[in-house]
Design an enzyme around this catalytic site. Structure first.
Site, PDB file in Angstrom:
ATOM      1  N   LYS A 112       0.828  -1.212   0.000  1.00 16.80           N
ATOM      2  CA  LYS A 112       0.000   0.000   0.000  1.00 16.80           C
ATOM      3  C   LYS A 112       0.855   1.251   0.000  1.00 16.80           C
ATOM      4  O   LYS A 112       0.535   2.232  -0.681  1.00 16.80           O
ATOM      5  CB  LYS A 112      -0.941   0.015   1.222  1.00 16.80           C
ATOM      6  CG  LYS A 112      -2.107  -0.950   1.090  1.00 16.80           C
ATOM      7  CD  LYS A 112      -3.173  -0.648   2.126  1.00 16.80           C
ATOM      8  CE  LYS A 112      -4.236  -1.735   2.149  1.00 16.80           C
ATOM      9  NZ  LYS A 112      -5.208  -1.548   3.240  1.00 16.80           N
ATOM     10  N   LYS A 195      -5.704 -11.707  -5.939  1.00 10.20           N
ATOM     11  CA  LYS A 195      -6.883 -11.872  -5.078  1.00 10.20           C
ATOM     12  C   LYS A 195      -7.956 -10.867  -5.468  1.00 10.20           C
ATOM     13  O   LYS A 195      -7.636  -9.760  -5.936  1.00 10.20           O
ATOM     14  CB  LYS A 195      -6.497 -11.722  -3.604  1.00 10.20           C
ATOM     15  CG  LYS A 195      -6.225 -10.303  -3.177  1.00 10.20           C
ATOM     16  CD  LYS A 195      -6.182 -10.134  -1.654  1.00 10.20           C
ATOM     17  CE  LYS A 195      -5.830  -8.683  -1.352  1.00 10.20           C
ATOM     18  NZ  LYS A 195      -5.733  -8.323   0.026  1.00 10.20           N
ATOM     19  N   LYS A 198     -11.132  -4.751  -3.608  1.00  9.47           N
ATOM     20  CA  LYS A 198     -11.835  -3.547  -4.069  1.00  9.47           C
ATOM     21  C   LYS A 198     -10.888  -2.600  -4.794  1.00  9.47           C
ATOM     22  O   LYS A 198     -11.322  -1.725  -5.526  1.00  9.47           O
ATOM     23  CB  LYS A 198     -12.544  -2.855  -2.906  1.00  9.47           C
ATOM     24  CG  LYS A 198     -11.623  -2.457  -1.791  1.00  9.47           C
ATOM     25  CD  LYS A 198     -12.405  -2.262  -0.507  1.00  9.47           C
ATOM     26  CE  LYS A 198     -11.446  -2.349   0.680  1.00  9.47           C
ATOM     27  NZ  LYS A 198     -11.921  -3.165   1.763  1.00  9.47           N
TER      28      LYS A 198
HETATM   29  P1  TYM Z   1     -10.700  -6.428   5.167  1.00 10.91           P
HETATM   30  O1  TYM Z   1     -11.725  -5.464   5.598  1.00 10.91           O
HETATM   31  O2  TYM Z   1      -9.792  -6.032   4.058  1.00 10.91           O
HETATM   32  O3  TYM Z   1     -11.362  -7.789   4.727  1.00 10.91           O
HETATM   33  C1  TYM Z   1     -12.311  -8.461   5.534  1.00 10.91           C
HETATM   34  C2  TYM Z   1     -12.065  -9.966   5.457  1.00 10.91           C
HETATM   35  O4  TYM Z   1     -12.169 -10.446   4.118  1.00 10.91           O
HETATM   36  C3  TYM Z   1     -11.037 -11.233   3.805  1.00 10.91           C
HETATM   37  N1  TYM Z   1     -10.765 -11.135   2.361  1.00 10.91           N
HETATM   38  C4  TYM Z   1     -10.707 -12.185   1.522  1.00 10.91           C
HETATM   39  N2  TYM Z   1     -10.854 -13.503   1.726  1.00 10.91           N
HETATM   40  C5  TYM Z   1     -10.751 -14.313   0.647  1.00 10.91           C
HETATM   41  N3  TYM Z   1     -10.508 -13.871  -0.605  1.00 10.91           N
HETATM   42  C6  TYM Z   1     -10.345 -12.555  -0.866  1.00 10.91           C
HETATM   43  N4  TYM Z   1     -10.107 -12.137  -2.097  1.00 10.91           N
HETATM   44  C7  TYM Z   1     -10.440 -11.643   0.233  1.00 10.91           C
HETATM   45  N5  TYM Z   1     -10.342 -10.303   0.332  1.00 10.91           N
HETATM   46  C8  TYM Z   1     -10.540  -9.999   1.651  1.00 10.91           C
HETATM   47  C9  TYM Z   1      -9.917 -10.648   4.634  1.00 10.91           C
HETATM   48  O5  TYM Z   1      -8.857 -11.564   4.810  1.00 10.91           O
HETATM   49  C10 TYM Z   1     -10.643 -10.336   5.934  1.00 10.91           C
HETATM   50  O6  TYM Z   1     -10.712 -11.487   6.757  1.00 10.91           O
HETATM   51  N6  TYM Z   1      -7.200  -5.870   8.702  1.00 10.91           N
HETATM   52  C11 TYM Z   1      -8.509  -6.446   8.416  1.00 10.91           C
HETATM   53  C12 TYM Z   1      -9.594  -5.917   9.328  1.00 10.91           C
HETATM   54  C13 TYM Z   1      -9.309  -6.063  10.778  1.00 10.91           C
HETATM   55  C14 TYM Z   1      -9.329  -7.271  11.527  1.00 10.91           C
HETATM   56  C15 TYM Z   1      -9.004  -6.898  12.847  1.00 10.91           C
HETATM   57  C16 TYM Z   1      -9.561  -8.597  11.201  1.00 10.91           C
HETATM   58  C17 TYM Z   1      -9.007  -5.053  11.640  1.00 10.91           C
HETATM   59  N7  TYM Z   1      -8.831  -5.565  12.886  1.00 10.91           N
HETATM   60  C18 TYM Z   1      -8.928  -7.868  13.864  1.00 10.91           C
HETATM   61  C19 TYM Z   1      -9.485  -9.547  12.203  1.00 10.91           C
HETATM   62  C20 TYM Z   1      -9.169  -9.182  13.522  1.00 10.91           C
HETATM   63  C21 TYM Z   1      -8.889  -6.100   6.986  1.00 10.91           C
HETATM   64  O7  TYM Z   1      -8.445  -5.123   6.445  1.00 10.91           O
HETATM   65  O8  TYM Z   1      -9.831  -6.901   6.422  1.00 10.91           O
END
Ligand code: TYM
Length: 332
Positions: A112, A195, A198
């Site tokens: 990023k 992957k 968005k």
């Molecule tokens: P975020 O908001 O980007 O995504 C939410 C969840 O979706 C999963 N994900 C995917 N899984 C499979 N294939 C894909 N293409 C794909 N794209 C996204 C992500 O792995 C995630 O589980 N940092 C985290 C948010 C967060 C969090 C936390 C998660 C903040 N604090 C504490 C767990 C525990 C994030 O940006 O996810």
């Protein structure tokens, strides 16, 4: 009951299919066996440039989507991160035991920040994974259901928990990632080696849950496949076809083997049509439920504020112990 915790960022108007299959579907299932804490990390969402009005709307839309997919606010604690100040407070303490180099090795930060340039990438983005560690450790969660892209952040969380426990005395549970085989990485329909995300190169590769199913059907029908004609599950050599099989299997509950057997003698057109149909069956009632939840904003706000109260009960206890362990004076 053992505890589970996870979060999803409110950074777009709709969750995408990767979010749902990689993480949210697991969240729903885990509510039965676990004491579940699910939240919307809005503090994380401001680590990149954002529009305040949009953030507020998307936080509510996120809550509505979580309720619509089946997160039950009676059984599970559903809350918004900024309404529980302990997240930011613990994150400061953890920042102070995290190495600069250690944080700099996080691949998501490297990707990023490379995109934004070092003058534009913020310190908040740099320390993002430490805030995520605080999210998890505050609740002493044993399990964290996430997609593959969060694995490294979970590793950091485990390291920080162990380091703190060793240095200041046992305070944290060392959490296990809950990353399921098969759906933990859903791929972009236009570039099935990347992957689904968005921030993908083209919106044609991304399926938004709240999009009109006709729009999504078009995207599925133009998904990149390969020059063969055989439908088989082979992620190495047939990434596009395997991705469609994974999606259809996870949405329908039918195994990939069963799907493949059914496609003997059939073509990619059939695979795409069926996948689009299964998706439409899933999103049509979902879209209606999301609208229903969004129609009663007062009720949404009530659910979230109740969730924040319940979350604070746990979070404030952990934080008080941590503050004591590191040598801060007691708070009244
Ligand atoms: P975020 O908001 O980007 O995504 C939410 C969840 O979706 C999963 N994900 C995917 N899984 C499979 N294939 C894909 N293409 C794909 N794209 C996204 C992500 O792995 C995630 O589980 N940092 C985290 C948010 C967060 C969090 C936390 C998660 C903040 N604090 C504490 C767990 C525990 C994030 O940006 O996810």
């Amino acid at each position: 009951r053992p505890r589970v915790l996870s979060g999803i960022q409110p950074t777009s108007d709709s969750f995408h299919l990767g979010n749902f299959l990689g993480a949210l579907q697991q969240w729903v299932g885990l509510q039965d066996e676990f004491d579940a804490y699910y939240f919307i990390p809005d503090l994380h969402a401001i680590t990149v440039p954002h529009v305040p009005k949009e953030l507020r709307a998307r936080t509510l839309r996120s809550a509505a989507q979580l309720l619509a997919i089946g997160i039950d606010p009676e059984r599970s604690v559903l809350f918004v991160q900024s309404q529980v100040p302990e997240h930011a407070e613990l994150s400061w303490v953890l920042n102070c035991i995290t190495g600069f180099g250690e944080a700099g090795r996080m691949t998501q930060f490297k990707d990023k920040s490379a995109k934004q340039g070092s003058e534009h990438a913020t310190v908040g983005l740099f320390t993002y994974p430490v805030l995520m560690a605080a999210d998890i450790l505050l609740y002493r969660a044993q399990r964290v259901p996430v997609g593959e892209d969060q694995r490294q952040h979970l590793e950091l969380t485990r390291d920080l928990a162990q380091r703190f426990n060793k240095r200041f005395g046992k305070s944290f549970v060392v959490p296990e990632p809950h990353i399921v085989k098969g759906t933990s990485k859903i791929y972009d329909l236009q570039d099935p080696t990347a992957k689904m995300s968005k921030s993908a190169a083209t919106p044609a590769g991304l399926i938004n849950l709240l999009d009109d199913p006709k729009v999504s059907a078009k995207k599925i029908k133009s998904a990149v496949t390969d020059n063969e004609r055989e439908i088989r599950y082979d992620p190495e050599n047939k990434a596009g076809v395997s991705n469609l099989l994974t999606i259809q299997s996870a949405l329908s509950g039918r195994s990939i083997d069963e799907l493949v057997a059914g496609y003997e003698g059939k073509g990619y057109g059939d695979l795409k049509n069926d996948t689009a149909e299964v998706l439409a069956e899933f999103v049509t009632p979902l879209r209606a439920k999301v609208d229903e939840f969004l129609g009663d904003e007062a009720e949404l706000l009530r659910i979230l504020s109740n969730g924040a109260d319940r979350a604070r009960e746990v979070a404030s206890r952990t934080l008080a112990q941590v503050y004591d362990k590191v040598g801060f004076l007691p708070r009244k």
